[in-house]
Design an enzyme around this catalytic site. Structure first.
Site, PDB file in Angstrom:
ATOM      1  N   HIS A   1       1.477   4.830  -2.363  1.00  0.00           N
ATOM      2  CA  HIS A   1       1.084   5.710  -3.480  1.00  0.00           C
ATOM      3  C   HIS A   1       2.324   6.390  -4.036  1.00  0.00           C
ATOM      4  O   HIS A   1       3.067   7.037  -3.281  1.00  0.00           O
ATOM      5  CB  HIS A   1       0.093   6.770  -3.006  1.00  0.00           C
ATOM      6  CG  HIS A   1      -1.200   6.201  -2.511  1.00  0.00           C
ATOM      7  ND1 HIS A   1      -2.298   6.054  -3.311  1.00  0.00           N
ATOM      8  CD2 HIS A   1      -1.553   5.717  -1.296  1.00  0.00           C
ATOM      9  CE1 HIS A   1      -3.289   5.516  -2.609  1.00  0.00           C
ATOM     10  NE2 HIS A   1      -2.857   5.304  -1.382  1.00  0.00           N
TER      11      HIS A   1
ATOM     12  N   GLU B   1     -11.189   3.389   6.408  1.00  0.00           N
ATOM     13  CA  GLU B   1     -10.158   4.336   6.850  1.00  0.00           C
ATOM     14  C   GLU B   1     -10.844   5.532   7.525  1.00  0.00           C
ATOM     15  O   GLU B   1     -10.507   5.902   8.638  1.00  0.00           O
ATOM     16  CB  GLU B   1      -9.326   4.811   5.645  1.00  0.00           C
ATOM     17  CG  GLU B   1      -8.240   5.830   6.008  1.00  0.00           C
ATOM     18  CD  GLU B   1      -7.507   6.395   4.786  1.00  0.00           C
ATOM     19  OE1 GLU B   1      -7.971   6.179   3.652  1.00  0.00           O
ATOM     20  OE2 GLU B   1      -6.475   7.056   4.988  1.00  0.00           O
TER      21      GLU B   1
ATOM     22  N   HIS C   1       0.863  -1.193   0.000  1.00  0.00           N
ATOM     23  CA  HIS C   1       0.000   0.000   0.000  1.00  0.00           C
ATOM     24  C   HIS C   1       0.892   1.233   0.000  1.00  0.00           C
ATOM     25  O   HIS C   1       1.312   1.726   1.045  1.00  0.00           O
ATOM     26  CB  HIS C   1      -0.934  -0.007   1.211  1.00  0.00           C
ATOM     27  CG  HIS C   1      -2.027   1.011   1.113  1.00  0.00           C
ATOM     28  ND1 HIS C   1      -3.364   0.692   1.134  1.00  0.00           N
ATOM     29  CD2 HIS C   1      -1.984   2.361   0.975  1.00  0.00           C
ATOM     30  CE1 HIS C   1      -4.091   1.789   1.015  1.00  0.00           C
ATOM     31  NE2 HIS C   1      -3.267   2.827   0.924  1.00  0.00           N
TER      32      HIS C   1
ATOM     33  N   ASP D   1      -5.304   3.310  -9.563  1.00  0.00           N
ATOM     34  CA  ASP D   1      -6.257   3.758  -8.555  1.00  0.00           C
ATOM     35  C   ASP D   1      -7.227   4.772  -9.162  1.00  0.00           C
ATOM     36  O   ASP D   1      -6.802   5.751  -9.777  1.00  0.00           O
ATOM     37  CB  ASP D   1      -5.470   4.418  -7.402  1.00  0.00           C
ATOM     38  CG  ASP D   1      -6.136   4.225  -6.065  1.00  0.00           C
ATOM     39  OD1 ASP D   1      -6.925   3.267  -5.925  1.00  0.00           O
ATOM     40  OD2 ASP D   1      -5.862   5.024  -5.154  1.00  0.00           O
TER      41      ASP D   1
ATOM     42  N   ARG E   1       3.577  16.179 -14.150  1.00  0.00           N
ATOM     43  CA  ARG E   1       2.845  16.445 -15.396  1.00  0.00           C
ATOM     44  C   ARG E   1       3.337  15.644 -16.595  1.00  0.00           C
ATOM     45  O   ARG E   1       2.559  15.237 -17.426  1.00  0.00           O
ATOM     46  CB  ARG E   1       2.943  17.931 -15.742  1.00  0.00           C
ATOM     47  CG  ARG E   1       2.309  18.794 -14.682  1.00  0.00           C
ATOM     48  CD  ARG E   1       2.204  20.208 -15.154  1.00  0.00           C
ATOM     49  NE  ARG E   1       2.034  21.120 -14.053  1.00  0.00           N
ATOM     50  CZ  ARG E   1       2.031  22.438 -14.182  1.00  0.00           C
ATOM     51  NH1 ARG E   1       2.188  22.992 -15.357  1.00  0.00           N
ATOM     52  NH2 ARG E   1       1.868  23.207 -13.134  1.00  0.00           N
TER      53      ARG E   1
ATOM     54  N   ASP F   1       1.878   3.905   3.008  1.00  0.00           N
ATOM     55  CA  ASP F   1       0.821   4.684   2.349  1.00  0.00           C
ATOM     56  C   ASP F   1       1.431   5.830   1.513  1.00  0.00           C
ATOM     57  O   ASP F   1       1.500   5.737   0.298  1.00  0.00           O
ATOM     58  CB  ASP F   1      -0.166   5.222   3.398  1.00  0.00           C
ATOM     59  CG  ASP F   1      -1.519   5.586   2.814  1.00  0.00           C
ATOM     60  OD1 ASP F   1      -1.754   5.316   1.628  1.00  0.00           O
ATOM     61  OD2 ASP F   1      -2.352   6.142   3.555  1.00  0.00           O
TER      62      ASP F   1
ATOM     63  N   GLY G   1      -9.622   7.937  -2.349  1.00  0.00           N
ATOM     64  CA  GLY G   1     -10.392   9.181  -2.259  1.00  0.00           C
ATOM     65  C   GLY G   1     -11.325   9.174  -1.060  1.00  0.00           C
ATOM     66  O   GLY G   1     -11.092   8.463  -0.079  1.00  0.00           O
TER      67      GLY G   1
ATOM     68  N   HIS H   1      -9.482   0.832  -0.795  1.00  0.00           N
ATOM     69  CA  HIS H   1      -9.364   1.536   0.477  1.00  0.00           C
ATOM     70  C   HIS H   1     -10.727   1.370   1.162  1.00  0.00           C
ATOM     71  O   HIS H   1     -11.754   1.636   0.539  1.00  0.00           O
ATOM     72  CB  HIS H   1      -9.125   3.024   0.250  1.00  0.00           C
ATOM     73  CG  HIS H   1      -7.731   3.389  -0.164  1.00  0.00           C
ATOM     74  ND1 HIS H   1      -7.187   3.011  -1.354  1.00  0.00           N
ATOM     75  CD2 HIS H   1      -6.783   4.119   0.483  1.00  0.00           C
ATOM     76  CE1 HIS H   1      -5.941   3.493  -1.435  1.00  0.00           C
ATOM     77  NE2 HIS H   1      -5.672   4.172  -0.332  1.00  0.00           N
TER      78      HIS H   1
HETATM   79 ZN   LIG Z   1      -3.803   4.867   0.487  1.00  0.00          ZN
END
Ligand SMILES: [Zn+2]
Length: 347
Positions: free
Chosen positions: A18, A213, A16, A151, A84, A290, A183, A210
């Site tokens: 990002h 949480e 997990h 995701d 970007r 995370d 999100g 997710h």
């Molecule tokens: Zn997460």
């Protein structure tokens, strides 16, 4: 063997993580210098404030010192606004893999917020080429294995998620192993994504979500009902004994992120964190960072927290490391290879 050295050298996987949350302040400042112009507004509905300009390293440190979930979401958004080009994504992937190798993280399954890229009106395909270049270089230079999880942003709705998952299916033979929804949970309940999850599974993608949480156990039930194979966070699981039992019995892995939960304020104090309760009740717990740079943590630090604050023994730490590979989406022979590395360390 001293515990500190056990953690540092223990082969681990991270499930997990990002990509956007792994960008350290110096790199974000560097990216912001590359793109020292506000994002164009006409194709950028996500960036409503028209920000996206220059940030110093100190500004980024300030940005990363949020104390609640919304502050965290804003920081995450600020990072995505400065990621970007394909080259940006290549750079942050490579830097992430270098950091992982230093912490004996041999394998990672990394979330990319594809939904955010679509939202601001960009094509994701060229960016994916940058990600893959970074991954290949990282594997070659640092020996780290990495798979992508695409995701979707649940509060952007079902149609937007479908676009993300379709792309994951197309790129499945290029190290995209699964999909997820992140999100704001309350603004995008899992049930809405049931058909999409089924379709994704039929196309050979693995399913994460997710859940639990920022919301209660009902969100975790909903994630299970749409077929999620791993639960991200699951902080509220112990509030429902039946859920706790089902997850333990079915050995559904939970991607626990202790520091994250404290920093976003969804868990008020370390003492209240349910990691030990989950572990003692037979849940397949894995430890994760995370968004390590935003939460100023490392995977080794997460292992040290449970050891020092919750009394996990060295044997428990080995079990957590074993769980991390067993719960991964790697093929069985790869899992075995990594597990043997843990076993050889234990001798
Ligand atoms: Zn997460």
């Amino acid at each position: 063997m001293k515990s500190g050295s056990l953690v540092a050298g223990l082969p681990k996987a991270e499930l997990h993580l990002h990509l956007e949350g792994s960008v350290e302040p110096a790199t974000l400042a560097e990216l912001s210098r590359r793109h020292n112009t506000p994002l164009p507004t006409e194709n950028n509905r996500y960036n409503t404030e028209g920000s996206g300009g220059l940030l110093s390293e100190k500004d980024v440190q300030r940005l990363y010192s949020f104390t609640d979930f919304m502050g965290f979401m804003m920081a995450f958004k600020a990072v995505t606004e400065r990621l970007r080009t394909p080259e940006d994504y290549e750079l942050v992937t490579l830097r992430l893999m270098e950091k992982l190798s230093r912490r004996s993280v041999l394998h990672a399954e990394v979330y990319v917020s594809v939904g955010v890229v679509h939202w601001r009106g960009q094509q994701f395909e060229p960016i994916f080429e940058g990600l893959e270049r970074g991954r290949q270089r990282g594997e070659r230079d640092f020996g780290v294995s990495l798979l992508w999880i695409f995701d979707a942003v649940r509060h952007f709705g079902v149609e937007a998620a479908e676009k993300v998952f379709d792309l994951a299916a197309i790129l499945r033979d290029r190290n995209v192993v699964g999909i997820g929804i992140g999100g704001i949970e309350s603004k995008g309940p899992a049930e809405q994504f049931k058909d999409l999850y089924k379709k994704a599974a039929d196309r050979g993608l693995r399913l994460t979500a997710h859940a639990g949480e920022t919301t209660g156990p009902e969100s975790v039930w909903a994630a299970l009902n749409i077929g999620a194979e791993r639960i991200g966070h699951g902080l509220s699981i112990p509030h429902d004994p039946e859920l706790l039992e089902v997850l333990a019995q079915k050995q559904v892995p939970v991607e626990v992120c202790v520091s994250s939960n404290l920093r976003t304020g969804v868990c008020k104090t370390l003492h209240e964190h349910p990691v030990k309760v989950m572990f003692e009740n037979g849940i397949m717990v894995t430890l994760n960072t995370d968004d390590p740079e935003m939460f100023q943590t490392t995977l080794n630090h997460e292992y040290e927290i449970v050891q020092q604050e919750f009394g996990f023994s060295e044997e428990h730490l080995r079990e957590l490391a074993r769980n991390s590979f067993e719960a991964s989406f790697l093929p069985p022979e790869k899992k075995l290879e990594f597990l043997q590395r843990i076993d050889s360390l234990a001798l």
